[in-house]
Design a protein around this motif. Structure first.
Motif, PDB file in Angstrom:
ATOM      1  N   MET A  86       0.827  -1.208   0.000  1.00 31.57           N
ATOM      2  CA  MET A  86       0.000   0.000   0.000  1.00 31.57           C
ATOM      3  C   MET A  86       0.862   1.259   0.000  1.00 31.57           C
ATOM      4  O   MET A  86       0.524   2.265  -0.644  1.00 31.57           O
ATOM      5  CB  MET A  86      -0.932   0.013   1.217  1.00 31.57           C
ATOM      6  N   ALA A  87       1.977   1.228   0.732  1.00 32.14           N
ATOM      7  CA  ALA A  87       2.843   2.405   0.809  1.00 32.14           C
ATOM      8  C   ALA A  87       3.384   2.807  -0.557  1.00 32.14           C
ATOM      9  O   ALA A  87       3.726   3.967  -0.769  1.00 32.14           O
ATOM     10  CB  ALA A  87       4.000   2.141   1.773  1.00 32.14           C
ATOM     11  N   GLY A  88       3.455   1.859  -1.487  1.00 36.75           N
ATOM     12  CA  GLY A  88       3.977   2.161  -2.811  1.00 36.75           C
ATOM     13  C   GLY A  88       2.919   2.483  -3.850  1.00 36.75           C
ATOM     14  O   GLY A  88       3.250   2.730  -5.015  1.00 36.75           O
ATOM     15  N   LEU A  89       1.640   2.489  -3.475  1.00 33.32           N
ATOM     16  CA  LEU A  89       0.574   2.786  -4.437  1.00 33.32           C
ATOM     17  C   LEU A  89       0.601   4.257  -4.831  1.00 33.32           C
ATOM     18  O   LEU A  89       0.782   5.141  -3.988  1.00 33.32           O
ATOM     19  CB  LEU A  89      -0.795   2.435  -3.851  1.00 33.32           C
ATOM     20  N   GLU A  90       0.414   4.503  -6.121  1.00 31.77           N
ATOM     21  CA  GLU A  90       0.330   5.865  -6.637  1.00 31.77           C
ATOM     22  C   GLU A  90      -0.935   5.993  -7.476  1.00 31.77           C
ATOM     23  O   GLU A  90      -1.696   5.025  -7.642  1.00 31.77           O
ATOM     24  CB  GLU A  90       1.570   6.185  -7.471  1.00 31.77           C
ATOM     25  N   THR A  91      -1.160   7.184  -8.024  1.00 33.44           N
ATOM     26  CA  THR A  91      -2.371   7.424  -8.808  1.00 33.44           C
ATOM     27  C   THR A  91      -2.494   6.441  -9.961  1.00 33.44           C
ATOM     28  O   THR A  91      -3.576   5.897 -10.219  1.00 33.44           O
ATOM     29  CB  THR A  91      -2.382   8.862  -9.352  1.00 33.44           C
ATOM     30  N   GLY A  92      -1.401   6.181 -10.644  1.00 30.88           N
ATOM     31  CA  GLY A  92      -1.449   5.332 -11.823  1.00 30.88           C
ATOM     32  C   GLY A  92      -0.998   3.914 -11.591  1.00 30.88           C
ATOM     33  O   GLY A  92      -0.677   3.200 -12.558  1.00 30.88           O
ATOM     34  N   SER A  93      -0.947   3.456 -10.347  1.00 33.52           N
ATOM     35  CA  SER A  93      -0.504   2.093 -10.074  1.00 33.52           C
ATOM     36  C   SER A  93      -1.433   1.080 -10.732  1.00 33.52           C
ATOM     37  O   SER A  93      -2.647   1.296 -10.831  1.00 33.52           O
ATOM     38  CB  SER A  93      -0.463   1.839  -8.566  1.00 33.52           C
ATOM     39  N   SER A  94      -0.860  -0.031 -11.163  1.00 27.51           N
ATOM     40  CA  SER A  94      -1.663  -1.062 -11.819  1.00 27.51           C
ATOM     41  C   SER A  94      -2.563  -1.761 -10.810  1.00 27.51           C
ATOM     42  O   SER A  94      -2.285  -1.777  -9.601  1.00 27.51           O
ATOM     43  CB  SER A  94      -0.744  -2.093 -12.478  1.00 27.51           C
ATOM     44  N   TYR A  95      -3.640  -2.353 -11.321  1.00 25.31           N
ATOM     45  CA  TYR A  95      -4.558  -3.073 -10.437  1.00 25.31           C
ATOM     46  C   TYR A  95      -3.880  -4.311  -9.852  1.00 25.31           C
ATOM     47  O   TYR A  95      -4.299  -4.800  -8.794  1.00 25.31           O
ATOM     48  CB  TYR A  95      -5.818  -3.462 -11.204  1.00 25.31           C
ATOM     49  N   ALA A  96      -2.830  -4.797 -10.487  1.00 27.88           N
ATOM     50  CA  ALA A  96      -2.103  -5.943  -9.951  1.00 27.88           C
ATOM     51  C   ALA A  96      -1.506  -5.616  -8.577  1.00 27.88           C
ATOM     52  O   ALA A  96      -1.472  -6.470  -7.681  1.00 27.88           O
ATOM     53  CB  ALA A  96      -0.993  -6.364 -10.917  1.00 27.88           C
ATOM     54  N   ARG A  97      -1.052  -4.382  -8.402  1.00 32.25           N
ATOM     55  CA  ARG A  97      -0.505  -3.991  -7.097  1.00 32.25           C
ATOM     56  C   ARG A  97      -1.614  -3.945  -6.048  1.00 32.25           C
ATOM     57  O   ARG A  97      -1.411  -4.331  -4.893  1.00 32.25           O
ATOM     58  CB  ARG A  97       0.188  -2.634  -7.189  1.00 32.25           C
ATOM     59  N   ILE A  98      -2.779  -3.474  -6.441  1.00 31.02           N
ATOM     60  CA  ILE A  98      -3.912  -3.459  -5.518  1.00 31.02           C
ATOM     61  C   ILE A  98      -4.295  -4.889  -5.142  1.00 31.02           C
ATOM     62  O   ILE A  98      -4.588  -5.193  -3.985  1.00 31.02           O
ATOM     63  CB  ILE A  98      -5.106  -2.708  -6.139  1.00 31.02           C
ATOM     64  N   LEU A  99      -4.288  -5.788  -6.128  1.00 33.78           N
ATOM     65  CA  LEU A  99      -4.574  -7.197  -5.853  1.00 33.78           C
ATOM     66  C   LEU A  99      -3.556  -7.792  -4.876  1.00 33.78           C
ATOM     67  O   LEU A  99      -3.925  -8.576  -3.990  1.00 33.78           O
ATOM     68  CB  LEU A  99      -4.571  -7.994  -7.156  1.00 33.78           C
TER      69      LEU A  99
END
Length: 513
Positions: A333-346
């Protein structure tokens, strides 16, 4: 049956959040009133659950279960037909009080029905999974209801569900209670209610009023005094509601810490993720709800694995591993940005859900086996109160960190933009996000970019704080929890002291208490 009621409780905890904009447009509540519409449920549930669990042990758990469901349905009717904000607030508090009645009865009934260790563990794992999935389903169900009906639908849906569950419970749920309950400890019940109500109120109010405001600090001090009086009364009472010796029984204290940490991290992270999906990535409530389904699935997988891990490795491994996975989720979560891919959210959802699913059933069982069977409602209420206070703290603390860092960042970056300053002063960060598109083509694009970047900074800070809390709880769990499935109940002992081996008893033995 009881898990269906628990799903309703979790659903009610979060379903209204996505309906707030429509409710505001219809009834026009103030910001303070809006906060209490959302938080009244948590206040009543968290403040009263310890006392209501004891009521179930004394007067009958099925009776408390049915009464709670009927109260929840009646309060929902008041909310659905409300034409004033005050009615909605009273309805939410009534729903929370109903939930406080039937929530301890769900787990106490499971303990009463399942005497076999393996069956009880599977039932508790299902209970824990349903509790989490219900809360995670709230935004999804609420988004669909609001998009296809009105905000009142989030209240109407409860009425037939509550009535149907109450009717079925009267037929299929066996009645159980303490065979010799004695006189109810009304003084202890009153002090516990007052102390927990003031504590939860302070936690809820702190983000808006400021954690160092005189009102909030006074409330925390008052809660400490009331809970201190509660502990002192229980220590000298002939029939205490919560015997102080309970916390000297094996790993009850560390298990409560693990439960509180899991709830703190899980609900705080879910709150931030929902904001991120809607306000930064621009998803509707329904779309955001759909994108959180993997978190529910991962939680269910973790809960399904926990009984096997508990039976094979004891409590220490699944609880510590679960909290480490939660730490990893916050790192993503700490690395999530506006354009992060949905794979990171998964990846975040998989780690957070799996970790929470591993912790909850094991820690819950550790609390329950330390409580005599006749007082299983009290054990369930202790578990519920710990989770509720942890959840409320998680949303308040992590949400406050997010809001504080967001405000610092945006004030620094938009000092020369009068329109942004007006929005920030009048409505805060959410108003700035919503209003960016209404300030002109050029300015709107700049505002959207800066607010999204500021949100990412705030989310990173909150995630680091959450990871620190989870890692600290993991270290404590590794140090204090037993390496056996069913530790002896007795005086406190060192974590390294030997305990009963996992296979010491046959599978059909009754729970060790």
């Amino acid at each position: 049956m009881v898990c269906s009621a628990l799903f309703l409780l979790g659903l009610d905890f979060t379903v209204l959040n996505v309906a707030i904009p429509a409710l505001q447009e219809d009834l026009g509540p103030s910001m303070a009133q809006t906060q209490w519409i959302v938080d009244g449920y948590a206040l009543a549930l968290g403040g009263c659950v310890l006392a209501t669990g004891t009521l179930g042990d004394t007067y009958g758990r099925r009776r408390a279960f049915v009464a709670g469901l009927l109260l929840c349905g009646l309060a929902s009717l008041l909310g659905a037909s409300a034409d004033a904000v005050e009615q909605v607030i009273v309805a939410r508090c009534g729903m929370g009080l109903g939930a406080a009645l039937f929530m301890p009865a769900t787990l106490a009934t499971i303990v009463h029905v399942f005497s076999d260790d393996a069956d009880r563990r599977r039932a508790i794992s299902l209970w824990a999974a349903v509790a989490g999935i219900g809360a995670l389903t709230g935004p999804l169900a609420g988004g669909w209801l609001v998009e296809h009906s009105t905000w009142r639908a989030v209240f109407w849906i409860n009425i037939p569900l509550a009535l149907a569950l109450a009717a079925v419970a009267l037929r299929v749920v066996p009645e159980s209670r303490h065979v010799r309950p004695g006189r109810l400890d009304w003084q202890g019940a009153g002090l516990s209610c007052a102390g927990l109500l003031v504590l939860v109120w302070a936690v809820i109010e702190a983000p808006g009023r400021g954690w160092t405001s005189a009102t909030v600090l006074g409330a925390f001090a008052g809660a400490a005094v009331l809970l201190g009086l509660f502990v002192a009364w229980e220590a000298h009472s002939a029939r205490p509601m919560v015997p102080p010796a309970l916390f000297g029984r094996g790993p009850v204290g560390p298990a409560c810490v693990a439960l509180a940490a899991m709830s703190f991290c899980g609900m705080g992270a879910m709150f931030i993720l929902t904001l991120y999906l809607q306000q930064v990535r621009g998803h509707s409530p329904w779309e955001a709800g759909v994108r959180t389904i993997p978190l529910s699935l991962a939680l269910a997988v973790g809960a399904a694995l926990s009984p096997t891990l508990l039976g094979r490795f004891g409590a220490r491994v699944p609880v510590t591993a679960g909290l480490v996975l939660v730490t990893g989720g916050f790192a993503v979560m700490a690395g999530l940005e506006t354009g992060s891919s949905y794979a990171r959210i998964l990846a975040f959802e998989a780690l957070m859900g799996l970790g929470s699913g591993l912790v909850a059933p094991v820690a819950t069982e550790l609390v329950l086996i330390a409580v005599p069977a006749a007082k299983s409602g009290l054990g369930s209420a202790l578990n519920d109160a710990t989770r509720q206070v942890g959840s409320t703290l998680g949303v308040a603390v992590l949400g406050s960190i997010l809001a504080t860092v967001f405000t610092w960042r945006i004030e620094d970056r938009l000092q020369a933009d009068p329109a942004a300053q007006v929005l920030l002063r009048d409505q805060g960060g959410s108003g700035l996000l919503a209003g960016a598109s209404h300030t002109g083509p050029g300015t709107g694009a700049v505002l959207a970019q800066e607010t999204n970047a500021a949100f990412a900074h705030g989310m990173t800070a909150a995630a680091v704080a959450g990871a620190g809390a989870a890692l600290l709880a993991a270290a404590l769990s590794w140090r204090t929890l037993p390496t056996c499935a069913r530790p002896r109940v007795g005086p406190p002992r060192a974590a390294a002291e030997p305990c009963e081996p996992v296979a010491a008893e046959p599978a059909h033995a009754a729970p060790h208490r």
